[in-house]
Design an enzyme around this catalytic site. Structure first.
Site, PDB file in Angstrom:
ATOM      1  N   LEU A  24      41.991  35.470  32.395  1.00 19.81           N
ATOM      2  CA  LEU A  24      42.815  34.640  33.273  1.00 19.81           C
ATOM      3  C   LEU A  24      43.936  35.424  33.952  1.00 19.81           C
ATOM      4  O   LEU A  24      44.588  36.258  33.325  1.00 19.81           O
ATOM      5  CB  LEU A  24      43.422  33.483  32.475  1.00 19.81           C
ATOM      6  CG  LEU A  24      42.413  32.568  31.777  1.00 19.81           C
ATOM      7  CD1 LEU A  24      43.152  31.484  31.001  1.00 19.81           C
ATOM      8  CD2 LEU A  24      41.441  31.954  32.784  1.00 19.81           C
ATOM      9  N   HIS A  28      43.834  31.805  38.465  1.00 18.69           N
ATOM     10  CA  HIS A  28      43.276  30.726  37.634  1.00 18.69           C
ATOM     11  C   HIS A  28      44.366  29.729  37.244  1.00 18.69           C
ATOM     12  O   HIS A  28      44.151  28.525  37.232  1.00 18.69           O
ATOM     13  CB  HIS A  28      42.704  31.290  36.327  1.00 18.69           C
ATOM     14  CG  HIS A  28      41.595  32.270  36.498  1.00 18.69           C
ATOM     15  ND1 HIS A  28      41.714  33.599  36.165  1.00 18.69           N
ATOM     16  CD2 HIS A  28      40.312  32.102  36.929  1.00 18.69           C
ATOM     17  CE1 HIS A  28      40.581  34.218  36.389  1.00 18.69           C
ATOM     18  NE2 HIS A  28      39.708  33.348  36.857  1.00 18.69           N
ATOM     19  N   ASP A 141      36.906  32.245  46.444  1.00 15.73           N
ATOM     20  CA  ASP A 141      35.439  32.214  46.510  1.00 15.73           C
ATOM     21  C   ASP A 141      35.051  31.074  47.449  1.00 15.73           C
ATOM     22  O   ASP A 141      34.556  30.018  47.016  1.00 15.73           O
ATOM     23  CB  ASP A 141      34.857  32.008  45.112  1.00 15.73           C
ATOM     24  CG  ASP A 141      35.168  33.186  44.211  1.00 15.73           C
ATOM     25  OD1 ASP A 141      34.775  34.307  44.535  1.00 15.73           O
ATOM     26  OD2 ASP A 141      35.858  32.981  43.189  1.00 15.73           O
ATOM     27  N   VAL A 167      45.656  33.110  45.694  1.00 10.32           N
ATOM     28  CA  VAL A 167      46.911  33.709  45.216  1.00 10.32           C
ATOM     29  C   VAL A 167      46.784  35.215  45.424  1.00 10.32           C
ATOM     30  O   VAL A 167      45.767  35.819  45.064  1.00 10.32           O
ATOM     31  CB  VAL A 167      47.155  33.391  43.722  1.00 10.32           C
ATOM     32  CG1 VAL A 167      48.455  34.027  43.241  1.00 10.32           C
ATOM     33  CG2 VAL A 167      47.187  31.880  43.495  1.00 10.32           C
ATOM     34  N   SER A 177      39.604  38.845  38.782  1.00  8.48           N
ATOM     35  CA  SER A 177      39.421  39.507  37.478  1.00  8.48           C
ATOM     36  C   SER A 177      38.830  40.896  37.688  1.00  8.48           C
ATOM     37  O   SER A 177      39.035  41.800  36.876  1.00  8.48           O
ATOM     38  CB  SER A 177      38.491  38.693  36.581  1.00  8.48           C
ATOM     39  OG  SER A 177      39.015  37.398  36.435  1.00  8.48           O
TER      40      SER A 177
HETATM   41  O1  PAF Z   1      34.447  31.158  39.957  1.00 10.37           O
HETATM   42  C1  PAF Z   1      34.068  31.354  38.785  1.00 10.37           C
HETATM   43  O2  PAF Z   1      34.808  31.834  37.949  1.00 10.37           O
HETATM   44  C2  PAF Z   1      32.651  30.979  38.394  1.00 10.37           C
HETATM   45  O3  PAF Z   1      31.754  31.230  39.419  1.00 10.37           O
HETATM   46  C3  PAF Z   1      32.507  29.532  37.882  1.00 10.37           C
HETATM   47  C4  PAF Z   1      32.850  28.510  38.951  1.00 10.37           C
HETATM   48  C5  PAF Z   1      33.427  29.322  36.679  1.00 10.37           C
HETATM   49  C6  PAF Z   1      31.070  29.274  37.436  1.00 10.37           C
HETATM   50  O4  PAF Z   1      30.682  30.153  36.435  1.00 10.37           O
END
Ligand code: PAF
Length: 278
Positions: A24, A28, A141, A167, A177
């Site tokens: 994290l 996140h 994403d 962010v 990450s």
């Molecule tokens: O964005 C992510 O971290 C992943 O693609 C998700 C949405 C948790 C699905 O595994």
């Protein structure tokens, strides 16, 4: 005994959900804040989903640190952390997958052909387990967020999809990450992604309508200021994710980039406001 999602729903609690693959960072945790604003209970999942990694991708070395994640999630006010195992999510007899036509096979899908099938499948499974009223995803994403919203609509999931802003570090690098893979030199060079998007933003705001010219400017900047290898620089209509080469009558265009720095592949995007000529 812990509450199940059904118990919480029965008690009239509004459930907010933040699915993650862990390790994290502030990106996140900002999703947790968005979920908190909209719900009574915040559930986060941490699961590195194997089906969204292609052969030769970084599944094995994807960064993991569950005790650090537990601490960060608790400090930010996550009520329940769901950390399933591969066996629980994909028992041997698992045969069902969710796949979206068209939009899964462009941009990221051209370079990672099975990626969105894995993402859509795991998110559908998590929605059915967690039963959230609201689920929060990051704009970082952008294609994933579009696909999940589309899947939720197409398959009638009773969940509101919220997309939270990217962010960034102070120098503009979008939090990811995967940034931990970058060497100090690559980390420095990677800021060119943000600068290339800012260049696109100013060109389009300044009245440039030919997106091929915007792309040329971005390519020039990225190649003169880094050793990054570009997978794509694309522009889409944010409403349908269709690729475009002219701003036309759109008021906003989404610019997306994917660039490899050494062995690390980074993506970024920015919504560009088109100059109003009326
Ligand atoms: O964005 C992510 O971290 C992943 O693609 C998700 C949405 C948790 C699905 O595994």
């Amino acid at each position: 005994m812990q509450d199940t999602a059904d118990d919480l729903r029965l008690r009239g609690k509004k459930i907010g959900f933040v699915p993650t693959m862990g390790y994290l960072h502030e990106g996140h945790l900002s999703l947790v804040d968005e979920a908190r604003k909209r719900s009574d209970i915040v559930i986060m999942s941490v699961y590195v989903n194997p089906t969204q990694f292609g052969r030769g991708e970084d599944l094995d070395k994807y960064p993991r640190d569950i005790s650090r994640d537990e601490k960060k999630a608790a400090e930010r006010g996550v009520d329940y952390l769901f950390v399933p195992t591969d066996k629980e999510m994909y028992p041997e007899e698992h045969l069902s997958f969710v796949e979206l036509d068209n939009v899964s096979h462009v941009l990221e899908g051209e370079f990672r052909p099975t990626h969105f099938k894995g993402v859509a499948t795991i998110v559908a499974k998590l929605f059915n387990i967690v039963k959230p009223h609201v689920a929060v995803f990051g704009q970082k994403d952008a294609q994933q967020a579009f696909i999940i919203r589309k899947m939720a609509r197409d398959l009638n999931f009773d969940v509101e999809i919220v997309v939270a802003p990217i962010v960034r570090e102070e120098d503009g690098l979008a939090l990811s990450s995967r940034n931990v893979y970058l060497s100090p030199e690559e980390r420095n060079q990677a800021t060119v992604l943000f600068r290339s998007l800012k260049l696109a933003e100013s060109m389009v705001a300044g009245g440039e309508t030919a997106l091929s010219k915007v792309r040329s400017g971005m390519i020039q900047l990225i190649s003169s200021e880094s050793d990054g290898k570009m997978d794509y620089i694309s522009f889409v209509d944010p409403a349908c994710f269709g690729k475009i080469e002219e701003t036309g009558s759109l008021t906003e265009v989404l610019a997306l980039v994917a660039v490899r720095f050494g062995r690390t592949r980074l993506i970024d995007n920015m919504l560009l406001r088109v100059r109003d000529e009326t």
